[in-house]
Scaffold this motif. Structure first.
Motif, PDB file in Angstrom:
ATOM      1  N   LEU A  64       5.843  -1.113   7.485  1.00 49.66           N
ATOM      2  CA  LEU A  64       4.578  -1.834   7.347  1.00 49.66           C
ATOM      3  C   LEU A  64       3.392  -0.927   7.673  1.00 49.66           C
ATOM      4  O   LEU A  64       2.319  -1.067   7.094  1.00 49.66           O
ATOM      5  N   ALA A  65       3.598  -0.006   8.581  1.00 48.20           N
ATOM      6  CA  ALA A  65       2.515   0.932   8.900  1.00 48.20           C
ATOM      7  C   ALA A  65       2.288   1.872   7.721  1.00 48.20           C
ATOM      8  O   ALA A  65       1.158   2.182   7.367  1.00 48.20           O
ATOM      9  N   GLU A  66       3.384   2.273   7.111  1.00 46.10           N
ATOM     10  CA  GLU A  66       3.254   3.180   5.974  1.00 46.10           C
ATOM     11  C   GLU A  66       2.543   2.496   4.814  1.00 46.10           C
ATOM     12  O   GLU A  66       1.770   3.125   4.094  1.00 46.10           O
ATOM     13  N   LYS A  67       2.766   1.200   4.669  1.00 47.11           N
ATOM     14  CA  LYS A  67       2.123   0.439   3.602  1.00 47.11           C
ATOM     15  C   LYS A  67       0.767  -0.110   4.030  1.00 47.11           C
ATOM     16  O   LYS A  67       0.194  -0.965   3.361  1.00 47.11           O
ATOM     17  N   LYS A  68       0.298   0.324   5.187  1.00 49.76           N
ATOM     18  CA  LYS A  68      -1.042  -0.017   5.668  1.00 49.76           C
ATOM     19  C   LYS A  68      -1.226  -1.478   6.065  1.00 49.76           C
ATOM     20  O   LYS A  68      -2.357  -1.956   6.178  1.00 49.76           O
ATOM     21  N   LEU A  69      -0.127  -2.198   6.244  1.00 46.69           N
ATOM     22  CA  LEU A  69      -0.290  -3.560   6.770  1.00 46.69           C
ATOM     23  C   LEU A  69      -0.471  -3.507   8.276  1.00 46.69           C
ATOM     24  O   LEU A  69      -1.035  -4.403   8.885  1.00 46.69           O
ATOM     25  N   LEU A  70       0.035  -2.452   8.877  1.00 41.78           N
ATOM     26  CA  LEU A  70      -0.117  -2.260  10.318  1.00 41.78           C
ATOM     27  C   LEU A  70      -0.770  -0.916  10.580  1.00 41.78           C
ATOM     28  O   LEU A  70      -0.698  -0.009   9.749  1.00 41.78           O
ATOM     29  N   LEU A  71      -1.361  -0.793  11.751  1.00 45.56           N
ATOM     30  CA  LEU A  71      -1.855   0.501  12.210  1.00 45.56           C
ATOM     31  C   LEU A  71      -1.008   0.951  13.387  1.00 45.56           C
ATOM     32  O   LEU A  71      -0.684   0.152  14.263  1.00 45.56           O
ATOM     33  N   ALA A  72      -0.647   2.210  13.382  1.00 50.08           N
ATOM     34  CA  ALA A  72       0.082   2.780  14.510  1.00 50.08           C
ATOM     35  C   ALA A  72      -0.897   3.618  15.311  1.00 50.08           C
ATOM     36  O   ALA A  72      -1.626   4.413  14.753  1.00 50.08           O
TER      37      ALA A  72
END
Lengths: 139, 139
Positions: A64-72
């Motif tokens: 999800l972070a890679e798909k920009k739904l999440l920020l790490a």
DNA sequence: TTCCTTATTGCAACTTCTTACAATAGTAGA
DNA sequence: TCTACTATTGTAAGAAGTTGCAATAAGGAA
């Protein structure tokens, strides 16, 4: 899981399948309000979806972070926390009291361009965290 | 450990004791030329100092980074690598081929000041890594 | 609806990293 | 040089994170 937020469209928009595991994880992050470590996500999401496993949580958070739904975001010593990607921002962390403030991403755009033209790279994301002393801890 | 570099003064300058473990770790990082993960440091330093243990490596790397003898850099997904702190710099990483280039810290000073005046924080360090595509991978 | 494809998940084993505490060994001072 | 102090290390156990592969289930097509 009594709330009515539907994460399916956002998942589908990224070509991801909609699964109860992903919903549970997104739901937990939404209601936490802030940043959660993978372990925290795992423990909370398991309340809603008990068969959830650790590898799934780690993989989901990464995906999800890679798909920009999440920020790490990195918070010292290699620790990583996740949050819903509402607005792009970065963190200043006080290394005395641990207090955190968010700062806008916009001022970094200039740097992006600078580094792009000096290196030929095409930049699309960054991990940026600043450390220092908060106003209260400076005295 | 046939080289003659003496790390003792740098350790003492930071109020740290000089131990063979620390020498071995610094020696390994010096001769690696680049960035090493804790595991890599552990494996290489053990060649020189076989009784070295993992917890010591992790603690030493953290301690030396905190005392600015080493720099810790994040390279995607919470992974952390260490290198000798010669010049302060940051990294651009290609997420296709993994290639890395170093960029100077100077352009970030402006941001430091900007964030300091907007938040009241007194900043002293940062973890900054940019991701994108290197020139070769853009086509 | 049913079937098919394949993304996603769970499982099991493993590696990496952390912690608490007791043992060791630098180093300053006598 | 010897002693005492205490930073540093090792030990052992555990927590956190990863990997490969087989089983499952989401979503498109018939």
């Amino acid at each position: 899981m009594t709330c009515s937020i539907n994460y399916a469209p956002r998942l589908r928009a990224q070509g991801l399948r909609v699964t109860p595991q992903r919903n549970a994880i997104l739901h937990v992050l939404h209601h936490s309000g802030g940043h959660l470590s993978p372990t925290q996500v795992y423990e909370r999401a398991r309340q809603e979806f008990p068969s959830l496993t650790e590898p799934t949580v780690y993989r989901t958070l990464e995906d999800l972070a890679e798909k920009k739904l999440l920020l790490a975001a990195h918070v010292g010593n290699g620790k990583i926390v996740y949050e819903l990607a509402e607005t792009q921002h970065h963190h200043l962390i006080c290394h005395k009291c641990g207090n955190t403030v968010e700062v806008d991403h916009a001022p970094l755009e200039l740097l992006y361009h600078q580094f792009e033209s000096s290196t030929g790279y095409k930049l699309d994301s960054s991990h940026v965290t600043f450390f220092g002393l908060c106003p209260d801890c400076q005295s």
